[in-house]
Design an enzyme around this catalytic site. Structure first.
Site, PDB file in Angstrom:
ATOM      1  N   GLY A  19      99.556  35.150  -9.736  1.00 49.63           N
ATOM      2  CA  GLY A  19     100.865  35.605  -9.256  1.00 49.63           C
ATOM      3  C   GLY A  19     102.002  34.924  -9.998  1.00 49.63           C
ATOM      4  O   GLY A  19     102.990  35.569 -10.364  1.00 49.63           O
ATOM      5  N   TYR A 150      84.358  38.626   0.981  1.00 51.97           N
ATOM      6  CA  TYR A 150      85.424  38.683  -0.036  1.00 51.97           C
ATOM      7  C   TYR A 150      85.356  40.017  -0.783  1.00 51.97           C
ATOM      8  O   TYR A 150      86.366  40.714  -0.929  1.00 51.97           O
ATOM      9  CB  TYR A 150      85.264  37.504  -1.003  1.00 51.97           C
TER      10      TYR A 150
HETATM   11  P1  NAD Z   1      95.641  31.115  -6.215  1.00 50.00           P
HETATM   12  O1  NAD Z   1      94.973  30.396  -5.124  1.00 50.00           O
HETATM   13  O2  NAD Z   1      96.154  30.361  -7.371  1.00 50.00           O
HETATM   14  O3  NAD Z   1      96.802  32.029  -5.651  1.00 50.00           O
HETATM   15  C1  NAD Z   1      96.707  32.676  -4.415  1.00 50.00           C
HETATM   16  C2  NAD Z   1      98.095  32.859  -3.881  1.00 50.00           C
HETATM   17  O4  NAD Z   1      98.017  33.488  -2.598  1.00 50.00           O
HETATM   18  C3  NAD Z   1      98.824  31.524  -3.684  1.00 50.00           C
HETATM   19  O5  NAD Z   1     100.136  31.656  -4.164  1.00 50.00           O
HETATM   20  C4  NAD Z   1      98.815  31.334  -2.184  1.00 50.00           C
HETATM   21  O6  NAD Z   1      99.971  30.647  -1.737  1.00 50.00           O
HETATM   22  C5  NAD Z   1      98.850  32.785  -1.716  1.00 50.00           C
HETATM   23  N1  NAD Z   1      98.356  32.903  -0.360  1.00 50.00           N
HETATM   24  C6  NAD Z   1      97.132  32.602   0.120  1.00 50.00           C
HETATM   25  N2  NAD Z   1      97.092  32.824   1.453  1.00 50.00           N
HETATM   26  C7  NAD Z   1      98.319  33.270   1.801  1.00 50.00           C
HETATM   27  C8  NAD Z   1      98.912  33.677   3.007  1.00 50.00           C
HETATM   28  N3  NAD Z   1      98.246  33.635   4.174  1.00 50.00           N
HETATM   29  N4  NAD Z   1     100.210  34.117   2.985  1.00 50.00           N
HETATM   30  C9  NAD Z   1     100.916  34.143   1.837  1.00 50.00           C
HETATM   31  N5  NAD Z   1     100.412  33.761   0.652  1.00 50.00           N
HETATM   32  C10 NAD Z   1      99.131  33.333   0.641  1.00 50.00           C
HETATM   33  O7  NAD Z   1      94.574  32.201  -6.685  1.00 50.00           O
HETATM   34  P2  NAD Z   1      94.567  33.335  -7.811  1.00 50.00           P
HETATM   35  O8  NAD Z   1      93.270  33.188  -8.494  1.00 50.00           O
HETATM   36  O9  NAD Z   1      95.822  33.349  -8.605  1.00 50.00           O
HETATM   37  O10 NAD Z   1      94.453  34.628  -6.879  1.00 50.00           O
HETATM   38  C11 NAD Z   1      95.427  35.642  -6.826  1.00 50.00           C
HETATM   39  C12 NAD Z   1      94.765  36.923  -6.385  1.00 50.00           C
HETATM   40  O11 NAD Z   1      93.815  37.330  -7.368  1.00 50.00           O
HETATM   41  C13 NAD Z   1      93.990  36.816  -5.065  1.00 50.00           C
HETATM   42  O12 NAD Z   1      94.198  38.009  -4.310  1.00 50.00           O
HETATM   43  C14 NAD Z   1      92.554  36.719  -5.521  1.00 50.00           C
HETATM   44  O13 NAD Z   1      91.638  37.174  -4.551  1.00 50.00           O
HETATM   45  C15 NAD Z   1      92.579  37.606  -6.748  1.00 50.00           C
HETATM   46  N6  NAD Z   1      91.503  37.379  -7.705  1.00 50.00           N
HETATM   47  C16 NAD Z   1      91.322  36.156  -8.255  1.00 50.00           C
HETATM   48  C17 NAD Z   1      90.271  35.967  -9.159  1.00 50.00           C
HETATM   49  C18 NAD Z   1      89.998  34.630  -9.801  1.00 50.00           C
HETATM   50  O14 NAD Z   1      88.927  34.455 -10.385  1.00 50.00           O
HETATM   51  N7  NAD Z   1      90.923  33.682  -9.777  1.00 50.00           N
HETATM   52  C19 NAD Z   1      89.424  37.043  -9.466  1.00 50.00           C
HETATM   53  C20 NAD Z   1      89.637  38.277  -8.876  1.00 50.00           C
HETATM   54  C21 NAD Z   1      90.693  38.439  -7.993  1.00 50.00           C
END
Ligand code: NAD
Length: 249
Positions: A19, A150
Site C-alpha cells: 500500500g 486467507y
Molecule cells: P502489510 O502488513 O505491510 O500491510 C497491510 C496493511 O493493512 C497495513 O498498512 C496495515 O496497517 C493495514 N491493516 C491491517 N489490518 C487493518 C485494519 N483492521 N484496518 C485498517 N488497516 C489495516 O502487508 P502487505 O504485504 O503490504 O499486504 C497488503 C495487501 O496485499 C494485503 O491485503 C495482503 O493480504 C495482500 N497480499 C500480500 C502478499 C504478500 O506476500 N505480502 C501477497 C498477496 C496479497
C-alpha cells in the site's frame, strides 16, 4: 506522462508494504493521496514519505462505523474520489485442524467484510468513472496447505469485484482485482519472526514462484497504477496476476 494528474486516490493500509509503495507511485504520478491505517505513528511517517500533501487517516476496516467518516475526511480535504485501492489486509495462517474461531473472525472481518463495507461506504464519495481496485492474492484459487481461510477471503474479494462491476457499470465505475504472489513486506514480520526465520521464509516463498524470488512492493505498485489509470479503461471485473509464475509452477 503522469498518469494520475490531479486525481484523488485513497489507499487503505497505505502506511506499509504494498500500500505504501502504491501511494508513493500514485503521488509521483500527480495524485492527491489519502492513506488509511490503524497506527498513527506509521501513518505520520508514511505521509512524509509520500509527499505531494498526502493525508493519513486513522481507521480500522473491521470497525464499519468509522469507514464512512474516513471517506468524508478525504472529500473534505481533496474533493470526490477517483481511485480507491482496497489494500488493507491481514495474513493469518493455520491448518483446518488448528485454526481458531477468533482467527477466523479476524481474517474474515478485515479481508472480506472490511473490503465489502469499504466499497459500500465509498460509493457516495466516488466520482462517476472512478477505478476501484481490490487486493486479492495468487493463492485465492490454489490449494496451498495452511492458508485455507486467507485464500478463501481473497477468493471472496474476486467474487465481489465481478458483481460490483455489474452493479456499478451505469456509473462507469470499474472494479478489478490485483493478485500478488509472495511480496517482501512487513506482513512477514507481524507474528514476530526472527531474521533467520525471515531468511527461510524468503527462500521458501521465492521457491514457490517460477521466477525464483519474492517480489518487491514497488513491482506490485506498477500494477495498481495500471489498474487505477485510464491505461486499463477496457478492464472491468478482471484480475491482474503479478505472481512471478506461482500459479503455473
Ligand atoms: P502489510 O502488513 O505491510 O500491510 C497491510 C496493511 O493493512 C497495513 O498498512 C496495515 O496497517 C493495514 N491493516 C491491517 N489490518 C487493518 C485494519 N483492521 N484496518 C485498517 N488497516 C489495516 O502487508 P502487505 O504485504 O503490504 O499486504 C497488503 C495487501 O496485499 C494485503 O491485503 C495482503 O493480504 C495482500 N497480499 C500480500 C502478499 C504478500 O506476500 N505480502 C501477497 C498477496 C496479497
Amino acid at each position: 506522462m503522469r498518469k494520475l494528474e490531479n486525481k484523488v486516490a485513497v489507499v487503505t493500509g497505505g502506511n506499509s508494504g504494498i500500500g505504501l509503495a502504491t501511494a508513493i507511485l500514485f503521488a509521483e504520478n500527480g495524485a492527491k493521496v489519502a492513506i488509511t491505517g490503524c497506527d498513527q505513528r506509521t501513518l505520520d511517517i508514511a505521509v512524509k514519505e509520500i509527499g505531494n500533501d498526502a493525508i493519513g487517516i486513522i481507521s480500522d476496516v473491521s470497525d464499519i462505523k468509522n469507514i464512512e467518516a474516513q471517506f468524508r475526511k478525504v472529500t473534505d480535504s481533496f474533493g470526490k474520489i477517483d481511485v480507491l485501492v482496497v489494500n488493507a489486509g491481514v495474513y493469518i495462517a493455520g491448518t483446518v485442524a488448528d485454526f481458531t474461531e477468533e482467527q477466523f473472525d479476524q481474517a474474515t472481518d478485515i479481508n472480506f467484510k472490511g473490503v465489502f463495507f469499504t466499497v459500500q461506504k465509498a460509493l457516495p464519495y466516488l466520482n462517476n468513472g472512478a477505478s476501484v481496485v481490490l487486493t486479492s492474492s495468487s493463492v485465492s484459487n490454489m490449494g496451498v496447505a495452511g492458508v485455507s481461510v486467507y485464500s478463501a477471503t481473497k477468493a471472496a474479494v474476486y467474487s465481489l469485484a465481478k458483481a460490483f462491476s455489474s452493479e456499478l457499470a451505469d456509473r462507469n465505475i470499474r472494479v478489478n482485482i490485483l493478485s500478488p504472489g509472495p511480496v517482501e513486506t512487513p506482513i512477514m514480520k507481524r507474528d514476530g519472526a526472527t531474521e533467520e526465520q525471515l531468511e527461510a521464509i524468503r527462500a521458501f516463498a521465492g521457491g514457490t514462484t517460477l521466477i525464483g524470488r519474492m517480489a518487491q512492493p514497488e513491482e506490485i505498485a506498477e500494477g495498481f497504477l495500471y489498474l487505477a489509470s485510464d491505461d486499463s479503461k477496457y478492464m472491468l471485473g478482471g484480475e491482474l496476476l503479478l505472481d512471478g509464475g506461482m500459479r503455473i509452477k
